[in-house]
Scaffold this active site. Sequence first.
Site, PDB file in Angstrom:
ATOM      1  N   GLU A 152      20.668  37.997  32.446  1.00  0.00           N
ATOM      2  CA  GLU A 152      21.731  38.324  33.399  1.00  0.00           C
ATOM      3  C   GLU A 152      23.086  38.089  32.751  1.00  0.00           C
ATOM      4  OE1 GLU A 152      21.110  36.346  37.126  1.00  0.00           O
ATOM      5  OE2 GLU A 152      19.218  37.354  37.514  1.00  0.00           O
TER       6      GLU A 152
ATOM      7  N   HIS B 260      30.766  39.237  43.699  1.00  0.00           N
ATOM      8  CA  HIS B 260      29.689  39.885  42.965  1.00  0.00           C
ATOM      9  C   HIS B 260      30.093  41.331  42.716  1.00  0.00           C
ATOM     10  CE1 HIS B 260      25.781  41.242  41.663  1.00  0.00           C
ATOM     11  NE2 HIS B 260      25.339  39.997  41.697  1.00  0.00           N
TER      12      HIS B 260
ATOM     13  N   ARG C 136      30.603  37.644  35.640  1.00  0.00           N
ATOM     14  CA  ARG C 136      30.898  38.383  36.871  1.00  0.00           C
ATOM     15  C   ARG C 136      32.385  38.538  37.146  1.00  0.00           C
ATOM     16  NH1 ARG C 136      26.208  35.661  40.721  1.00  0.00           N
ATOM     17  NH2 ARG C 136      24.478  36.875  39.847  1.00  0.00           N
TER      18      ARG C 136
ATOM     19  N   HIS D  57      30.840  36.550  47.287  1.00  0.00           N
ATOM     20  CA  HIS D  57      29.455  36.202  47.010  1.00  0.00           C
ATOM     21  C   HIS D  57      29.187  34.706  46.953  1.00  0.00           C
ATOM     22  CE1 HIS D  57      25.405  36.652  45.515  1.00  0.00           C
ATOM     23  NE2 HIS D  57      25.693  36.083  44.358  1.00  0.00           N
TER      24      HIS D  57
ATOM     25  N   ARG E 180      30.995  30.971  38.263  1.00  0.00           N
ATOM     26  CA  ARG E 180      29.597  30.541  38.130  1.00  0.00           C
ATOM     27  C   ARG E 180      28.828  31.449  37.181  1.00  0.00           C
ATOM     28  NH1 ARG E 180      24.684  32.005  41.164  1.00  0.00           N
ATOM     29  NH2 ARG E 180      25.963  33.583  42.183  1.00  0.00           N
TER      30      ARG E 180
END
Length: 571
Positions: free
Chosen positions: A121, A243, A291, A354, A389
């Site tokens: 990811e 997100h 992100r 998000h 994050r």
Amino acid sequence: MDLRPLPVAPVTWEQEADVVIVGAGVAGLSAALEASAGGRRVLLVGKAGLDSGSSPLAQGGLAAVLDPADSAGLHHQDTLSAGAGLCDDAAVAVLVAAAPGEISWLTSLGARFDTGPLGLEGGHSRPRIVHAGGDASGAEVHRALRDAAAARPGVRVCGATIALDALTDERGAVTGLLAGTLTGRGGGLAVGVIRASAVVLATGGYGQAYATTTNPAGATGDGLALAARAGAGLAGLEFMQFHPTVLWQQGGTGQQPLITEALRGAGAVLVDGSGRPVMAGRHPRGDLAPRDVVAAEMHRVMAAADPPAAHLWLDATGLGRAELEAHFPTVTAACRAAGVEPSRELIPVAPGAHYACGGISADMTGRTSVAGLYAVGEVAATGVHGANRLASNSLTEAIATGRRLGRLLGTERGPAAARDPAGLPRPQGKAGAPGAAGSGVTGASAAAPLAGAAPGHRPGLAAAMSRYAGVLRDRGGLEHLLTLLDAVPPAVALDLATVEATNLHAVSALVTVAALARAESRGCHRRSDAPQTAPGPPQRIGLRWRDRRLTVSVFDPAIHEPSRTETGVPA
């Protein structure tokens, strides 16, 4: 700027427990299991009982070093890189070391993880994501923990109940909880008191403060607002992670389907209206950049279009129907429900609120600046996530901190000493009579002015938050947002809608003040009027509400000492 107290009502019921845990996501359930294993009587409080929270919605998995080709050092460095200089190095070290053991513990509880290759990811330099059910990891982990808690004799559940305020003694230590149980009559609440030596907040985030979010309807910042009214130190509230790929639907507001980042890890590509790859040449990791980077670039491309675009596209057609249905069943079903066939059509996507990277200042054992009050999971700011994050660190952190706290509470027989990771002055008792912080409750009755936020203004404020405190902010917009918040009229009754609106009002004000205080762009906080990252050591923004005054402190996260404190934000 005022944090309005909730309207109050007479207390009509009372319960007792050793530990009361607000929230039944993976953090709260992990804490409950470990505390009850230590012989503590645990009471779980949740709006929807054991089925509440964002955890079951998590499509990503759990980040853990399980491959010999990977290393704890790489996981640690990836987390620090994503956090843009504001991660707590020691907290990250705890997470990385604990992660593999948490996977084993979940497996021992019956969690069924996928046996295929580890996932990759955004922000990760190696595949290290453990998945369950393809893109249903959160649901499977939550199921295993929920079933284990339901079978544990020492764990009781108080469902259809919302936490209102913390009960405190003359020293300011938390001694229990004021809560409201839904009566079934239009959201009315029967107010009660839960006496406990430890109150654990595991209430998740506040995505519902924004017009579009991946968070469920109950994510209204209840724990964060409660802690603020109790005088707890808060940190990093300016860092709301958006997100990049939330399913865009014409006129869609509130909770919207998430399009997991793992889809890009499998080869899907973000494109603009002309089919050009959005992230090509913008970051070394392309579509798998952190992100904050992807969301900011999407925002730039959408704004630069003529006319400005409401969304971009995710091209997953190259994966094929079989791959999508086998490994991404949740996403595939959501797309089809919206009339999009992802195996042959582009998926419309736009950034959405998000994950809250900041929250209640807490250490990796959940201790906050207020004795007897603990925080774990998304509501807590442990320093692991910093300014942004790293994908799939959140479930792992929630379980690791929940278990550490549960073990602590299983051995202690009284409130732990307050600890303040934010370096802010600790509360020294309460002004006035002891009782519920912010609510004026003493003993078994209460009488205080009605001062909550009227719920009818929620949609307008959510739209304003998305516009002025969204992916891109500036001073003028944030100051205007504060005037809008000040103009919200007071509530006239204590019911669920008022409690949620009041909590969202408080959280929105705190986020806005924190965003104003950070005059730079860092991580998922982007200021168009301060587009560069400030030179020198990174600074953390801490907040504390006390005696109807909000203290804003700027401090070095490495030494937890304020370098500048401003007290000029009165009610």
